[in-house]
Design a protein around this motif. Structure first.
Motif: not given
Length: 248
Positions: A123-145
């Motif tokens: 319903t929404a598209t979420t795009i999240d950054l996960l580094d090699a150490e397993g840290c969630f760095l942040g991400g963005c949300i936009l309307p889904g298709m």
């Protein structure tokens, strides 16, 4: 056996896993059919744990609990925390991260150990950054298709609810809308991928899950892998941690 339930904005997905991690059964239900969860008791042994990730609100949560009947006594509702399942949550307020995103990140970490872009296309598209150490760095949300398509159809006087194709040079309105929506989604994913830190010499990848994943995965120009229901895999990792040292 554990039962994992991922309740999103439009549908509920569930899967049962043996202690070995093998998936025994799975399914999905629309919100107006949640009462059918009770039928699981007729086909499966009672689970030791039921883990629920719910972003559909308290009322839906109550319906799920009621539908489970006697099984509700072993229901555990999962919430986003500062650390779990091998992932460290660097959100400004870790508890405010959507639990579906949190479980998707944990699911991704259970599959890959390199830097990873975690995309949930629903319903929404979420795009999240996960580094090699397993840290969630942040991400963005936009309307889904689907939400983008509906917004154009309802917010303008003459644009249709488009059912077109991705083409390089659209020459009709349906293709123009469908191509524009897909380019917007792909562009956001590819731009976020470019910002994902990756130690020299190591690879990074993109995992895509959700109802619109098929439409996105094949059109990306970055390394991408489709994964069915990352949040369920995250719940599984929390319920059956491979490493006894991983908190859950």
């Amino acid at each position: 056996m554990i039962l994992c339930i991922d309740c999103g904005n439009t549908r509920l997905k569930w899967a049962c896993y043996a202690a070995s991690g093998e998936m025994l059964r799975s399914g999905n239900l629309a919100h107006d059919a949640l009462g059918e969860l009770g039928a699981l008791a007729h086909h499966l042994p009672e689970p030791e744990r039921i883990l629920l990730a719910n972003v559909a609100g308290a009322q839906i949560g109550q319906q799920i609990r009621a539908a489970l009947g006697a099984w509700a006594s072993c229901l555990e509702e999962v919430h986003s925390t500062a650390q779990a399942g091998g992932v460290t949550n660097l959100y400004e307020n870790p508890s405010r991260l959507g639990v579906d995103r949190w479980c998707a990140l944990i699911g991704a970490r259970s599959l890959v150990r390199n830097a990873c872009l975690v995309v949930m296309a629903g319903t929404a598209t979420t795009i999240d950054l996960l580094d090699a150490e397993g840290c969630f760095l942040g991400g963005c949300i936009l309307p889904g298709m689907g939400a983008m398509r509906a917004a154009l159809a309802t917010g303008t006087a003459h644009l249709p609810l488009a059912d077109g194709r991705l083409v390089s040079m659209p020459r009709n309105t349906h293709d123009a809308i469908s191509s524009g929506i897909l380019h917007a989604q792909l562009g956001a994913i590819e731009r976020m991928y470019a910002t994902l830190p990756c130690p020299s010499g190591n690879d990074k990848t993109c995992l895509i899950s959700g109802g619109y994943a098929d439409g996105l995965g094949g059109a990306l120009v970055i390394p991408a892998r489709l994964v069915e229901n990352l949040p369920l895999l995250g719940l599984k990792a929390l319920g059956l941690p491979a490493d006894p040292g991983i908190a859950h």
